[in-house]
Design a protein around this motif. Structure first.
Motif, PDB file in Angstrom:
ATOM      1  N   ASP A   1      91.854  19.097  73.263  1.00 42.35           N
ATOM      2  CA  ASP A   1      90.837  18.820  74.188  1.00 42.35           C
ATOM      3  C   ASP A   1      90.373  17.159  74.343  1.00 42.35           C
ATOM      4  OD1 ASP A   1      90.746  20.515  76.455  1.00 42.35           O
ATOM      5  OD2 ASP A   1      89.241  20.988  75.536  1.00 42.35           O
ATOM      6  N   LEU A   2      90.329  16.927  72.923  1.00 36.15           N
ATOM      7  CA  LEU A   2      89.713  15.525  72.057  1.00 36.15           C
ATOM      8  C   LEU A   2      90.345  14.769  72.779  1.00 36.15           C
ATOM      9  CD1 LEU A   2      87.406  16.077  69.192  1.00 36.15           C
ATOM     10  CD2 LEU A   2      86.834  15.716  71.156  1.00 36.15           C
ATOM     11  N   PHE A   3      92.307  14.985  71.688  1.00 41.57           N
ATOM     12  CA  PHE A   3      93.501  13.894  72.141  1.00 41.57           C
ATOM     13  C   PHE A   3      94.038  13.476  73.092  1.00 41.57           C
ATOM     14  CE2 PHE A   3      94.662  15.758  67.429  1.00 41.57           C
ATOM     15  CZ  PHE A   3      94.590  14.912  67.216  1.00 41.57           C
ATOM     16  N   CYS A   4      93.123  14.982  74.015  1.00 37.63           N
ATOM     17  CA  CYS A   4      93.679  14.073  75.848  1.00 37.63           C
ATOM     18  C   CYS A   4      92.412  13.423  76.489  1.00 37.63           C
ATOM     19  CB  CYS A   4      93.645  15.246  76.601  1.00 37.63           C
ATOM     20  SG  CYS A   4      95.035  16.515  76.514  1.00 37.63           S
ATOM     21  N   GLN A   5      91.032  13.456  76.022  1.00 41.16           N
ATOM     22  CA  GLN A   5      90.505  12.837  76.173  1.00 41.16           C
ATOM     23  C   GLN A   5      90.961  10.979  75.985  1.00 41.16           C
ATOM     24  OE1 GLN A   5      86.230  14.154  75.469  1.00 41.16           O
ATOM     25  NE2 GLN A   5      86.927  15.512  76.207  1.00 41.16           N
ATOM     26  N   VAL A   6      90.595  10.812  74.053  1.00 39.16           N
ATOM     27  CA  VAL A   6      91.190  10.286  73.569  1.00 39.16           C
ATOM     28  C   VAL A   6      92.010   9.064  74.443  1.00 39.16           C
ATOM     29  CG1 VAL A   6      91.846   8.436  72.001  1.00 39.16           C
ATOM     30  CG2 VAL A   6      90.615  10.307  71.746  1.00 39.16           C
ATOM     31  N   LYS A   7      93.615   9.690  74.548  1.00 36.47           N
ATOM     32  CA  LYS A   7      94.051   9.134  75.591  1.00 36.47           C
ATOM     33  C   LYS A   7      94.808   8.697  76.184  1.00 36.47           C
ATOM     34  CE  LYS A   7      99.239  11.051  75.975  1.00 36.47           C
ATOM     35  NZ  LYS A   7      98.906  11.170  78.134  1.00 36.47           N
ATOM     36  N   LYS A   8      93.766   9.218  77.131  1.00 34.66           N
ATOM     37  CA  LYS A   8      93.534   8.385  79.058  1.00 34.66           C
ATOM     38  C   LYS A   8      92.558   7.482  78.587  1.00 34.66           C
ATOM     39  CE  LYS A   8      91.012  10.062  83.155  1.00 34.66           C
ATOM     40  NZ  LYS A   8      90.500  10.898  83.329  1.00 34.66           N
ATOM     41  N   ILE A   9      91.769   7.316  77.479  1.00 35.50           N
ATOM     42  CA  ILE A   9      90.686   6.148  77.294  1.00 35.50           C
ATOM     43  C   ILE A   9      91.299   4.997  77.022  1.00 35.50           C
ATOM     44  CG2 ILE A   9      88.677   4.708  76.153  1.00 35.50           C
ATOM     45  CD1 ILE A   9      88.112   8.165  76.051  1.00 35.50           C
TER      46      ILE A   9
ATOM     47  N   ALA B   1      94.624   4.585  76.982  1.00 35.40           N
ATOM     48  CA  ALA B   1      96.228   4.207  78.057  1.00 35.40           C
ATOM     49  C   ALA B   1      95.406   3.030  78.910  1.00 35.40           C
ATOM     50  CB  ALA B   1      96.258   5.433  78.832  1.00 35.40           C
ATOM     51  N   THR B   2      93.799   3.434  79.081  1.00 39.41           N
ATOM     52  CA  THR B   2      93.194   2.769  80.181  1.00 39.41           C
ATOM     53  C   THR B   2      92.225   1.032  79.112  1.00 39.41           C
ATOM     54  OG1 THR B   2      92.459   4.625  81.231  1.00 39.41           O
ATOM     55  CG2 THR B   2      90.641   2.304  81.913  1.00 39.41           C
ATOM     56  N   LYS B   3      92.501   1.225  77.849  1.00 36.28           N
ATOM     57  CA  LYS B   3      91.423   0.578  77.874  1.00 36.28           C
ATOM     58  C   LYS B   3      92.194  -1.016  76.697  1.00 36.28           C
ATOM     59  CE  LYS B   3      86.938   1.092  78.380  1.00 36.28           C
ATOM     60  NZ  LYS B   3      86.010   0.503  79.860  1.00 36.28           N
ATOM     61  N   LEU B   4      93.395  -0.199  76.259  1.00 33.89           N
ATOM     62  CA  LEU B   4      94.407  -0.382  75.182  1.00 33.89           C
ATOM     63  C   LEU B   4      95.587  -0.641  75.691  1.00 33.89           C
ATOM     64  CD1 LEU B   4      93.477   1.494  72.518  1.00 33.89           C
ATOM     65  CD2 LEU B   4      92.152  -0.680  72.589  1.00 33.89           C
TER      66      LEU B   4
ATOM     67  N   HIS C   1      97.251   4.690  70.563  1.00 34.29           N
ATOM     68  CA  HIS C   1      98.293   5.386  72.035  1.00 34.29           C
ATOM     69  C   HIS C   1      98.798   6.021  71.276  1.00 34.29           C
ATOM     70  CE1 HIS C   1      98.158   6.969  75.892  1.00 34.29           C
ATOM     71  NE2 HIS C   1      98.920   6.781  75.775  1.00 34.29           N
ATOM     72  N   ALA C   2      99.847   5.640  70.349  1.00 35.07           N
ATOM     73  CA  ALA C   2     101.242   6.012  70.015  1.00 35.07           C
ATOM     74  C   ALA C   2     100.648   6.825  68.878  1.00 35.07           C
ATOM     75  CB  ALA C   2     102.011   5.088  69.600  1.00 35.07           C
ATOM     76  N   THR C   3     100.452   6.631  68.122  1.00 37.54           N
ATOM     77  CA  THR C   3      99.113   7.433  67.208  1.00 37.54           C
ATOM     78  C   THR C   3      98.246   8.525  68.001  1.00 37.54           C
ATOM     79  OG1 THR C   3      97.479   6.311  66.399  1.00 37.54           O
ATOM     80  CG2 THR C   3      99.577   6.103  65.202  1.00 37.54           C
ATOM     81  N   THR C   4      97.821   8.686  68.765  1.00 30.25           N
ATOM     82  CA  THR C   4      97.320   9.713  69.601  1.00 30.25           C
ATOM     83  C   THR C   4      98.102  10.663  69.877  1.00 30.25           C
ATOM     84  OG1 THR C   4      94.909   8.265  69.886  1.00 30.25           O
ATOM     85  CG2 THR C   4      95.595  10.463  71.093  1.00 30.25           C
ATOM     86  N   MET C   5      99.044  10.037  70.739  1.00 30.66           N
ATOM     87  CA  MET C   5     100.318  11.665  71.097  1.00 30.66           C
ATOM     88  C   MET C   5     101.036  11.804  70.069  1.00 30.66           C
ATOM     89  SD  MET C   5     102.036   8.732  74.478  1.00 30.66           S
ATOM     90  CE  MET C   5     102.670   7.344  73.276  1.00 30.66           C
TER      91      MET C   5
END
Length: 102
Positions: free
Chosen positions: A18-26, A28-31, A38-42
């Motif tokens: 859940d947290l990784f998905c939230q961070v990934k979405k943010i 993608a939008t902000k960075l 974003h790649a390290t979150t993926m």
């Protein structure tokens, strides 16, 4: 992202996902989707998917992350090497030893 990684270490994979998905979405939008963060979150999310047996989801994320990290950081960077190693480990888990060696 740090809390998600702690959840992984604790074996709380649903919370980590859940947290990784939230961070990934943010990110993608902000960075942007080509940012190294974003790649390290993926990469982190892919590891959760692998640990929970969702290999196809993990593979797609790892391949995307590998491309971003190679472009942004180069093949000698530790983050890129971690990603390639994770992809090889995933292929080993899938018993696809030919791709694991590549």
């Amino acid at each position: 992202k740090d809390l998600a990684e702690l959840y992984v270490l604790a074996g709380a994979y649903a919370e980590a996902e859940d947290l990784f998905c939230q961070v990934k979405k943010i990110e993608a939008t902000k960075l942007g989707v080509d940012h190294q963060s974003h790649a390290t979150t993926m990469l982190g999310l892919a590891e959760v998917y692998e640990m929970t047996g969702r290999y196809e989801h993990a593979e797609g994320l790892l391949i995307s992350a590998r491309g971003i990290l190679e472009k942004k950081l180069g093949e000698q960077d530790p983050k890129y090497i971690r990603c390639v190693t994770s992809l090889a480990g995933l292929y080993t888990s899938m018993q696809d030893y030919r791709r694991a060696r590549e």
